[in-house]
Enzyme design. Structure first.
Site, PDB file in Angstrom:
ATOM      1  N   HIS A 137      -9.699   1.064   4.781  1.00  0.00           N
ATOM      2  CA  HIS A 137      -8.417   1.260   5.485  1.00  0.00           C
ATOM      3  C   HIS A 137      -8.641   2.230   6.645  1.00  0.00           C
ATOM      4  CE1 HIS A 137      -4.349   2.602   6.347  1.00  0.00           C
ATOM      5  NE2 HIS A 137      -3.949   1.473   5.789  1.00  0.00           N
TER       6      HIS A 137
ATOM      7  N   ASN B 192       0.861  -1.180   0.000  1.00  0.00           N
ATOM      8  CA  ASN B 192       0.000   0.000   0.000  1.00  0.00           C
ATOM      9  C   ASN B 192       0.897   1.229   0.000  1.00  0.00           C
ATOM     10  OD1 ASN B 192      -1.827   2.029   0.505  1.00  0.00           O
ATOM     11  ND2 ASN B 192      -2.354   1.358   2.589  1.00  0.00           N
TER      12      ASN B 192
HETATM   13  P1  PGA Z   1       2.671   0.385   7.661  1.00  0.00           P
HETATM   14  O1  PGA Z   1       1.228   0.607   7.002  1.00  0.00           O
HETATM   15  O2  PGA Z   1       3.237  -0.885   7.102  1.00  0.00           O
HETATM   16  O3  PGA Z   1       3.475   1.595   7.230  1.00  0.00           O
HETATM   17  O4  PGA Z   1       2.485   0.336   9.130  1.00  0.00           O
HETATM   18  C1  PGA Z   1       0.349  -0.470   6.831  1.00  0.00           C
HETATM   19  C2  PGA Z   1      -0.956   0.019   6.251  1.00  0.00           C
HETATM   20  O5  PGA Z   1      -1.445   1.065   6.674  1.00  0.00           O
HETATM   21  O6  PGA Z   1      -1.548  -0.624   5.361  1.00  0.00           O
END
Ligand code: PGA
Length: 249
Positions: free
Chosen positions: A93, A9
């Site tokens: 999300h 993502n």
């Molecule tokens: P992160 O984000 O790996 O930077 O903690 C994960 C996400 O929000 O999908």
């Protein structure tokens, strides 16, 4: 046997030159035996589709409209995402839920729009730190799931991927321990099964500060079927290492 899935993502990061460099860095580094998807911002979907196609990496969007077309300024519809080559889409999300006030009802409508257009939705659920500290983590996540199941029905749910992302672990460097994540994944699978969903086929990803260093321990848990990766997906070497860990698990 559920095939592992690793989803990057990119959030609101990227640029044409940077995307080329990132995808170049993944060339020859994505192993067989794992499904890999990247979710760039909307303006770069077509560019990344062209670049990533030969890597066997799938394309996902980070959000979508619940409407299929019309006067919805600034929104992007599921058929448009399909049109530019997306196969996947993130829905609900926590950054959409908290920064844009998206609730379970809207999340369910978006999932329905995605399924209608032939996109595979990745439903994100997760509790805040306050909810976890208050002993309500499982209750919160079960209720996020139940609300979507009640609107979509058990059959549609079997076509989903679920991503468990504790809000307190996203972008904080503080990962849930593999044991904490596994417990919640079991709870999610049981909640789905209890609602009549064919839960054994549903892939449940963990997300929240997944790195090359902690991925293998997470993937070793029987109910952790992959990862939704934010920050570490922006560095080719880190992202490919996570994919390698998934393929090896
Ligand atoms: P992160 O984000 O790996 O930077 O903690 C994960 C996400 O929000 O999908």
């Amino acid at each position: 046997m559920r095939k592992k899935l690793v989803v990057g993502n990119w959030k609101m990061n990227g640029g044409q030159a940077r995307n080329v460099a990132l995808i170049d860095g993944l060339k020859g580094a994505i192993p067989e035996g794992v499904d890999v998807v990247v979710c760039p911002p909307y303006p770069y979907l077509a560019q990344v589709k062209a670049l990533a196609g030969e890597l066997g990496v799938g394309l996902g969007a980070q959000d979508l409209s619940e409407h299929s077309a019309g006067a919805f300024t600034g929104d992007v519809a599921a058929p448009m995402l399909r049109d530019v080559g997306c196969e996947w889409v993130l829905v609900g999300h926590s950054e959409r839920r908290t920064l844009h006030g998206e609730g379970d009802q809207l999340v369910a409508a978006k999932i329905s729009a995605a399924l209608d257009a032939g996109l595979a939705p990745i439903l994100c659920v997760g509790e805040t730190l306050e909810e976890r500290d208050g002993g309500r983590a499982e209750e919160v996540v079960s209720s996020q799931l139940a609300s979507v199941v009640s609107q979509l029905g058990a059959v549609a749910m079997a076509g989903l991927v679920v991503a468990y992302e504790p809000v307190w672990a996203i972008g904080t460097g503080r990962t849930a321990t593999p044991e904490q994540a596994e417990l919640m994944h079991v709870c999610i699978r049981e909640s789905l099964a209890g609602a009549g969903v064919a839960a054994g086929v549903v892939r449940i990803l963990y997300g929240g500060s997944v790195t090359a260093a902690n991925a293998a321990a997470l993937f070793a848990k029987p109910n952790i079927d992959g990862a939704l990766v934010g920050g570490a997906s922006l560095v080719a070497e880190n992202f490919s290492s996570i994919c390698v860990a998934a393929a090896a698990s």
